[in-house]
Write a protein that holds these residues in place. Structure first.
Motif, mmCIF file in Angstrom:
data_model
loop_
_atom_site.group_PDB
_atom_site.id
_atom_site.type_symbol
_atom_site.label_atom_id
_atom_site.label_comp_id
_atom_site.label_asym_id
_atom_site.label_seq_id
_atom_site.Cartn_x
_atom_site.Cartn_y
_atom_site.Cartn_z
ATOM 1 N N VAL A 122 -25.608 44.714 22.457
ATOM 2 C CA VAL A 122 -25.937 43.681 23.007
ATOM 3 C C VAL A 122 -25.420 42.577 22.698
ATOM 4 C CG1 VAL A 122 -28.177 42.117 23.470
ATOM 5 C CG2 VAL A 122 -28.305 44.689 23.658
ATOM 6 N N THR A 123 -24.723 41.615 23.592
ATOM 7 C CA THR A 123 -23.957 40.311 22.866
ATOM 8 C C THR A 123 -24.595 39.024 23.807
ATOM 9 O OG1 THR A 123 -22.251 40.445 24.413
ATOM 10 C CG2 THR A 123 -22.190 41.654 22.498
ATOM 11 N N ASN A 124 -24.074 38.135 23.411
ATOM 12 C CA ASN A 124 -24.380 36.564 23.961
ATOM 13 C C ASN A 124 -26.118 36.276 23.945
ATOM 14 O OD1 ASN A 124 -23.314 34.485 25.268
ATOM 15 N ND2 ASN A 124 -23.901 34.992 27.033
ATOM 16 N N LEU A 125 -26.719 36.992 23.283
ATOM 17 C CA LEU A 125 -28.065 36.795 23.087
ATOM 18 C C LEU A 125 -28.528 35.483 22.929
ATOM 19 C CD1 LEU A 125 -30.762 38.411 22.791
ATOM 20 C CD2 LEU A 125 -30.634 37.867 20.212
ATOM 21 N N PHE A 126 -27.824 34.444 22.218
ATOM 22 C CA PHE A 126 -28.256 33.110 21.961
ATOM 23 C C PHE A 126 -26.974 32.031 22.466
ATOM 24 C CE2 PHE A 126 -30.945 34.514 18.404
ATOM 25 C CZ PHE A 126 -31.974 34.732 19.340
ATOM 26 N N GLY A 127 -26.450 32.743 23.686
ATOM 27 C CA GLY A 127 -25.378 32.014 24.247
ATOM 28 C C GLY A 127 -25.609 30.808 25.001
ATOM 29 N N THR A 128 -27.009 30.519 25.351
ATOM 30 C CA THR A 128 -27.431 29.248 25.856
ATOM 31 C C THR A 128 -28.184 28.167 25.166
ATOM 32 O OG1 THR A 128 -28.988 30.233 27.212
ATOM 33 C CG2 THR A 128 -26.917 30.026 28.157
ATOM 34 N N LYS A 129 -28.476 27.180 25.035
ATOM 35 C CA LYS A 129 -29.519 26.573 24.502
ATOM 36 C C LYS A 129 -30.834 26.825 24.729
ATOM 37 C CE LYS A 129 -28.876 22.104 23.654
ATOM 38 N NZ LYS A 129 -28.604 20.643 23.745
ATOM 39 N N ARG A 130 -31.100 27.054 26.211
ATOM 40 C CA ARG A 130 -32.324 27.530 26.766
ATOM 41 C C ARG A 130 -32.775 28.674 26.113
ATOM 42 N NH1 ARG A 130 -34.821 30.457 30.397
ATOM 43 N NH2 ARG A 130 -32.927 31.564 31.087
ATOM 44 N N ARG A 131 -31.972 29.810 25.940
ATOM 45 C CA ARG A 131 -32.152 31.163 25.223
ATOM 46 C C ARG A 131 -32.447 30.695 23.588
ATOM 47 N NH1 ARG A 131 -28.473 33.427 28.621
ATOM 48 N NH2 ARG A 131 -26.948 33.748 26.851
ATOM 49 N N VAL A 132 -31.966 29.834 23.133
ATOM 50 C CA VAL A 132 -32.214 29.845 21.479
ATOM 51 C C VAL A 132 -33.572 29.063 21.504
ATOM 52 C CG1 VAL A 132 -31.486 28.440 19.495
ATOM 53 C CG2 VAL A 132 -29.677 29.302 21.097
ATOM 54 N N ALA A 133 -34.042 28.212 22.304
ATOM 55 C CA ALA A 133 -35.236 27.476 22.361
ATOM 56 C C ALA A 133 -36.206 28.814 22.619
ATOM 57 C CB ALA A 133 -35.412 26.565 23.417
ATOM 58 N N PRO B 68 -22.721 30.838 17.502
ATOM 59 C CA PRO B 68 -23.080 29.855 16.349
ATOM 60 C C PRO B 68 -23.075 28.672 16.511
ATOM 61 C CG PRO B 68 -21.805 31.802 15.259
ATOM 62 C CD PRO B 68 -21.489 31.691 16.919
ATOM 63 N N SER B 69 -21.873 28.130 17.535
ATOM 64 C CA SER B 69 -22.174 26.823 18.050
ATOM 65 C C SER B 69 -23.280 26.072 18.758
ATOM 66 C CB SER B 69 -20.727 26.335 18.441
ATOM 67 O OG SER B 69 -20.582 26.835 19.839
ATOM 68 N N VAL B 70 -23.661 27.116 19.630
ATOM 69 C CA VAL B 70 -24.706 27.156 20.663
ATOM 70 C C VAL B 70 -26.037 26.783 19.657
ATOM 71 C CG1 VAL B 70 -25.965 27.891 22.562
ATOM 72 C CG2 VAL B 70 -23.880 28.161 22.461
ATOM 73 N N ILE B 71 -26.185 27.950 18.783
ATOM 74 C CA ILE B 71 -27.600 27.738 18.025
ATOM 75 C C ILE B 71 -27.432 26.600 17.245
ATOM 76 C CG2 ILE B 71 -28.570 28.873 16.004
ATOM 77 C CD1 ILE B 71 -27.238 31.453 16.915
ATOM 78 N N LEU C 160 -33.288 33.615 14.067
ATOM 79 C CA LEU C 160 -33.010 32.332 13.969
ATOM 80 C C LEU C 160 -33.504 31.493 12.707
ATOM 81 C CD1 LEU C 160 -34.226 31.443 17.613
ATOM 82 C CD2 LEU C 160 -31.712 31.337 16.778
ATOM 83 N N ALA C 161 -34.473 32.143 12.012
ATOM 84 C CA ALA C 161 -34.999 31.926 10.554
ATOM 85 C C ALA C 161 -33.913 31.856 9.616
ATOM 86 C CB ALA C 161 -36.158 32.622 10.260
#
Length: 509
Positions: A80-91, A346-349, A246-247
């Motif tokens: 599984v990759t690109n889990l947090f590839g957008t700001k919406r998914r990070v939020a 990492p830059s998206v996070i 994320l923590a």
């Protein structure tokens, strides 16, 4: 900019609590934000090439169901990759909608330094904050999904560990949550744990090389064990729940355990289980855990590897881990990512963390109105700060306060301070402020031999470098002997007239 945080319950009711990675993936798939890749894709470079292009296009989570290993076989665990590839998914990983991130940042700032309670009504209104604090207390289980399969004769070559770039020194574990604890601490005392995202190079089937920078918590723990002449227990968690992931990336104070703090982010107590071969507690619902011991003395050359700077880092010695067990679910998923020149995960996070950290900054530097870490500048090398300027020298005070505020900001090599009406996310506005409000001889502050990430190849000395602060604010009082120019601006009436006429003409349709 909100001045008070919304209650935790109000923030978290909009999205479900994701206790596991799988729950988050299922939610993403139902939203049409996950794609399963059935065809064979090699873990050597091919997965990275696909992920980086999909991320750049704002695309979905990717699940590679047939990852091909170096020997040509298909791995048992999907990647599984690109889990947090957008700001919406990070939020969403925080249980938030994108527009709630700023409020949650204010809440976290108040949790760090709560304002005084004013009467019983105010005390009762703080219940969500008390609930968040209580949620940091973990629950220890006797049995857990992450230990459905226990391999006491581990072979790391069976895992679909990626080789991301052509010049990489070998397979690299890129998205682990690495758990350590301080020497002499109780294994059940989660408050003494550190959780960090540190990359780990696969050296052979039961040995890893653990890379951590000297200022990070894991490295500090290792120094304590090494000084006592003892090997250090370590647990490398793969596929943790979003809150734990994320923590481990947040700029928390050194005294705060990331593992415990994940309960605040998740909104419920974390469930842990005792690991099988080392004295540590590990997340009960993770996909995999690699257990082992870090040698107090043995090191091995790590790298080179493509890094978030867009360059390969140099080969350097780092501690060796003896792997003693791999525990996992019966049908595990392998969570991974790729790093390189931004945009990367990492830059998206970091863009979301930027919003979370602003209220914390304003607690200590209240004149700050906006703050931006440009993703293109490796997410922390440059900071643009807008302030409500009131006295001469204020911009310089803000620069020095920011550099000394958090360990992460000690690696920010350039701070640009602008007035509050400047859009800190607009390079055009920033360039205009620098070119019209900054004199190179008067408004530049230079520091020498300050801490710097050793990955910064521009530094003349490894680990030490200069810093520059640019005061691009309007000069007031004793900062100038000249009358300052007035900014031109159209009258509101003329602006309104122009808008109406242009709409009638349709010239900008």
């Amino acid at each position: 900019m909100p001045t008070t945080g919304a209650p935790l319950d109000a923030i978290h009711r909009h999205l479900p609590v994701f206790t596991t990675l799988r729950e988050f993936l299922d939610w993403s798939e139902k939203k049409g934000d996950l794609v399963r890749v059935a065809r064979k894709v090699a873990v050597n470079q091919e997965i990275t090439a696909v992920q980086m292009k999909v991320l750049a296009g704002g695309g979905p989570v990717l699940r590679f169901d047939a990852p091909v290993l170096a020997d040509g076989s298909v791995a048992r665990a999907p990647v599984v990759t690109n889990l947090f590839g957008t700001k919406r998914r990070v939020a969403a990983g925080l249980g938030l909608l994108p527009e709630q991130v700023s409020d949650f940042g204010t809440f976290l700032a108040e949790l760090r330094t709560p304002p005084p309670v004013d009467g019983m009504r105010d005390a009762l209104s703080r219940w969500p904050m008390l609930k968040a604090a209580l949620s940091t207390r973990p629950k220890v289980l006797r049995k857990a999904p992450v230990q459905e399969v226990v391999d006491l004769h581990p072979d790391l070559s069976t895992l679909p560990v990626q080789t991301c770039w052509p010049g990489d020194g070998g397979p690299l574990i890129t998205w682990p949550v690495v758990l350590t604890r301080s020497h002499g601490s109780d294994p059940d005392d989660v408050g003494r744990y550190n959780a960090g995202v540190y990359r780990a190079q696969v050296k052979d089937k039961d040995r890893l090389i653990m890379r951590w920078l000297a200022h990070r918590g894991g490295a500090a723990h290792h120094r304590g064990w090494a000084q006592a002449g003892e090997k250090m227990p370590i647990a490398i968690v793969l596929g943790a729940d979003p809150a734990t992931l994320l923590a481990a990336t947040l700029p928390l104070p050194e005294t705060v355990s990331e593992l415990a703090f994940s309960g605040v982010l998740r909104g419920e107590r974390m469930e842990l289980v005792r690991s099988r071969t080392v004295p540590l507690l590990v997340p009960a619902h993770a996909e995999m855990v690699i257990e082992g011991w870090v040698s107090p003395t043995e090191t091995a050359p790590e790298g080179p590897f493509g890094d978030h700077t867009g360059y390969y880092n140099a080969v350097e010695p780092f501690p060796v881990v003896e792997v003693t067990a791999i525990t996992q679910r019966a049908r595990p998923l392998y969570l991974s990512t790729s790093t390189g020149r931004p945009p990367d995960e990492p830059s998206v996070i970091a863009e979301v963390v930027n919003e979370l950290v602003l209220p914390v900054i304003r607690q200590q530097i209240p004149e700050v109105t906006e703050f931006w870490l440009p993703p293109a500048a490796c997410s922390y090398r440059i900071a643009v700060v807008a302030i409500d300027k009131r006295y001469p020298g204020q911009a310089r005070r803000v620069m020095m306060a920011l550099w000394g505020m958090l360990p992460q900001f000690s690696y920010t090599k350039m701070v640009i301070v602008v007035d509050k009406e400047i859009d800190v996310r607009s390079w055009d506005d920033i360039a205009w402020a620098i070119s019209t409000r900054m004199d190179p001889a008067r408004d530049v502050m230079l520091l020498d031999r300050t801490p710097m990430d050793y990955l910064d190849f521009a530094s003349p000395i490894e680990g030490l470098a200069g810093k520059i602060g640019l005061d691009a604010t309007t000069k007031i009082g004793t900062e100038t002997s000249r009358e300052w120019g007035r900014v031109i601006a159209m009258s509101a009436e003329a602006e309104s007239f122009a808008d109406k006429l242009i709409a009638e003409l349709g010239v900008l349709a």
